[in-house]
Design a protein around this motif. Structure first.
Motif, mmCIF file in Angstrom:
data_model
loop_
_atom_site.group_PDB
_atom_site.id
_atom_site.type_symbol
_atom_site.label_atom_id
_atom_site.label_comp_id
_atom_site.label_asym_id
_atom_site.label_seq_id
_atom_site.Cartn_x
_atom_site.Cartn_y
_atom_site.Cartn_z
ATOM 1 N N GLN A 127 -68.445 28.968 -23.633
ATOM 2 C CA GLN A 127 -67.690 27.626 -22.933
ATOM 3 C C GLN A 127 -68.851 26.674 -22.962
ATOM 4 O OE1 GLN A 127 -68.182 29.063 -18.183
ATOM 5 N NE2 GLN A 127 -66.642 31.160 -19.160
ATOM 6 N N VAL A 128 -69.881 26.811 -23.408
ATOM 7 C CA VAL A 128 -70.838 25.685 -23.149
ATOM 8 C C VAL A 128 -70.368 25.067 -24.796
ATOM 9 C CG1 VAL A 128 -72.990 24.533 -24.464
ATOM 10 C CG2 VAL A 128 -73.425 26.524 -22.589
ATOM 11 N N GLU A 129 -69.918 25.646 -25.931
ATOM 12 C CA GLU A 129 -68.783 24.363 -26.910
ATOM 13 C C GLU A 129 -68.159 24.153 -26.822
ATOM 14 O OE1 GLU A 129 -67.395 25.926 -31.270
ATOM 15 O OE2 GLU A 129 -68.852 27.530 -30.459
ATOM 16 N N VAL A 130 -67.191 24.932 -25.523
ATOM 17 C CA VAL A 130 -66.453 24.280 -25.562
ATOM 18 C C VAL A 130 -66.548 22.571 -24.288
ATOM 19 C CG1 VAL A 130 -63.487 24.523 -24.215
ATOM 20 C CG2 VAL A 130 -64.945 25.810 -24.864
ATOM 21 N N ARG A 131 -67.266 23.028 -23.784
ATOM 22 C CA ARG A 131 -67.018 21.953 -22.844
ATOM 23 C C ARG A 131 -67.965 20.704 -23.845
ATOM 24 N NH1 ARG A 131 -67.404 21.878 -17.056
ATOM 25 N NH2 ARG A 131 -67.266 24.115 -16.312
ATOM 26 N N LYS A 132 -69.373 21.281 -24.918
ATOM 27 C CA LYS A 132 -69.338 20.108 -25.730
ATOM 28 C C LYS A 132 -67.997 19.585 -26.693
ATOM 29 C CE LYS A 132 -73.771 22.436 -27.057
ATOM 30 N NZ LYS A 132 -74.616 22.390 -27.466
ATOM 31 N N LYS A 133 -67.170 20.293 -27.267
ATOM 32 C CA LYS A 133 -65.670 19.992 -27.620
ATOM 33 C C LYS A 133 -65.246 19.141 -26.628
ATOM 34 C CE LYS A 133 -65.187 23.497 -31.426
ATOM 35 N NZ LYS A 133 -64.270 24.070 -31.709
ATOM 36 N N LEU A 134 -64.986 19.338 -25.312
ATOM 37 C CA LEU A 134 -63.601 18.187 -24.755
ATOM 38 C C LEU A 134 -64.717 16.828 -23.989
ATOM 39 C CD1 LEU A 134 -62.731 21.440 -23.157
ATOM 40 C CD2 LEU A 134 -62.061 19.793 -24.707
ATOM 41 N N LYS A 135 -65.786 16.685 -24.547
ATOM 42 C CA LYS A 135 -66.571 15.958 -23.750
ATOM 43 C C LYS A 135 -66.891 14.419 -24.020
ATOM 44 C CE LYS A 135 -71.794 14.239 -24.150
ATOM 45 N NZ LYS A 135 -72.924 14.185 -24.295
ATOM 46 N N GLU A 163 -62.401 21.993 -14.523
ATOM 47 C CA GLU A 163 -62.921 22.457 -13.402
ATOM 48 C C GLU A 163 -63.297 24.144 -13.581
ATOM 49 O OE1 GLU A 163 -59.382 22.617 -10.454
ATOM 50 O OE2 GLU A 163 -58.453 21.207 -11.491
ATOM 51 N N TYR A 164 -62.647 24.714 -14.389
ATOM 52 C CA TYR A 164 -62.586 25.909 -14.909
ATOM 53 C C TYR A 164 -62.544 25.896 -16.144
ATOM 54 C CZ TYR A 164 -63.078 30.806 -14.237
ATOM 55 O OH TYR A 164 -63.086 32.257 -14.502
ATOM 56 N N ILE A 165 -63.544 26.236 -17.104
ATOM 57 C CA ILE A 165 -62.712 27.670 -18.353
ATOM 58 C C ILE A 165 -62.631 28.544 -18.391
ATOM 59 C CG2 ILE A 165 -63.771 27.442 -20.786
ATOM 60 C CD1 ILE A 165 -65.743 25.019 -20.152
ATOM 61 N N GLN A 166 -62.162 29.364 -18.748
ATOM 62 C CA GLN A 166 -61.457 31.168 -18.945
ATOM 63 C C GLN A 166 -61.978 31.824 -19.935
ATOM 64 O OE1 GLN A 166 -58.695 32.394 -16.214
ATOM 65 N NE2 GLN A 166 -58.862 33.703 -15.965
ATOM 66 N N LYS A 167 -62.399 32.024 -20.008
ATOM 67 C CA LYS A 167 -62.068 33.102 -20.852
ATOM 68 C C LYS A 167 -60.427 34.318 -21.710
ATOM 69 C CE LYS A 167 -64.679 36.419 -24.449
ATOM 70 N NZ LYS A 167 -65.847 37.959 -24.622
ATOM 71 N N PHE A 205 -60.512 29.507 -24.813
ATOM 72 C CA PHE A 205 -61.134 29.907 -23.704
ATOM 73 C C PHE A 205 -59.643 29.087 -23.314
ATOM 74 C CE2 PHE A 205 -65.093 30.513 -25.588
ATOM 75 C CZ PHE A 205 -65.808 31.751 -24.430
ATOM 76 N N LYS A 206 -59.303 29.590 -22.246
ATOM 77 C CA LYS A 206 -58.002 28.065 -20.806
ATOM 78 C C LYS A 206 -58.433 27.606 -20.332
ATOM 79 C CE LYS A 206 -54.084 28.571 -18.029
ATOM 80 N NZ LYS A 206 -52.884 29.227 -18.287
ATOM 81 N N VAL A 207 -58.708 26.006 -20.164
ATOM 82 C CA VAL A 207 -59.225 25.066 -19.951
ATOM 83 C C VAL A 207 -58.425 24.234 -18.878
ATOM 84 C CG1 VAL A 207 -60.918 22.922 -19.784
ATOM 85 C CG2 VAL A 207 -60.979 24.351 -21.605
#
Length: 69
Positions: free
Chosen positions: A30-38, A45-49, A3-5
Motif C-alpha cells: 500500500q505504501v508503494e501504491v501511495r508513492k506512485k499516486l502522490k 480514501e482507502y487502498i484494498q488488496k 490494489f483497488k484505490v
C-alpha cells in the motif's frame, strides 16, 4: 499485487460516498501504491488488496484496467 484505490478527484474534497471513484494499481505494498499516486493530487480514501475470487470478479467488469505508473 493488485490494489483497488478508492479516491476523490480533488485532494481538498471531503470524502462523499457518491463522489468516490476507484482505480486499480499494481504494487508491492500500500505504501508503494501511495508513492506512485502522490503526483496525481487526489484524496485517497482507502487502498484494498485485491486477490483470488475478488480479483477474478473485478476482471469481469468492463471498467477493469490496471493503471500503468
Amino acid at each position: 499485487m493488485i490494489f483497488k484505490v478508492y479516491y476523490q478527484e480533488d485532494a481538498n474534497e471531503v470524502a462523499v460516498r457518491e463522489n468516490t471513484k476507484s482505480m486499480f494499481v499494481e504494487g508491492e505494498s500500500q505504501v508503494e501504491v501511495r508513492k506512485k499516486l502522490k503526483e496525481l493530487k487526489i484524496n485517497i480514501e482507502y487502498i484494498q488488496k485485491v486477490e483470488g475470487a475478488y480479483l477474478e470478479y473485478e476482471k469481469i467488469n468492463e471498467d477493469y484496467k490496471v493503471l500503468e505508473i
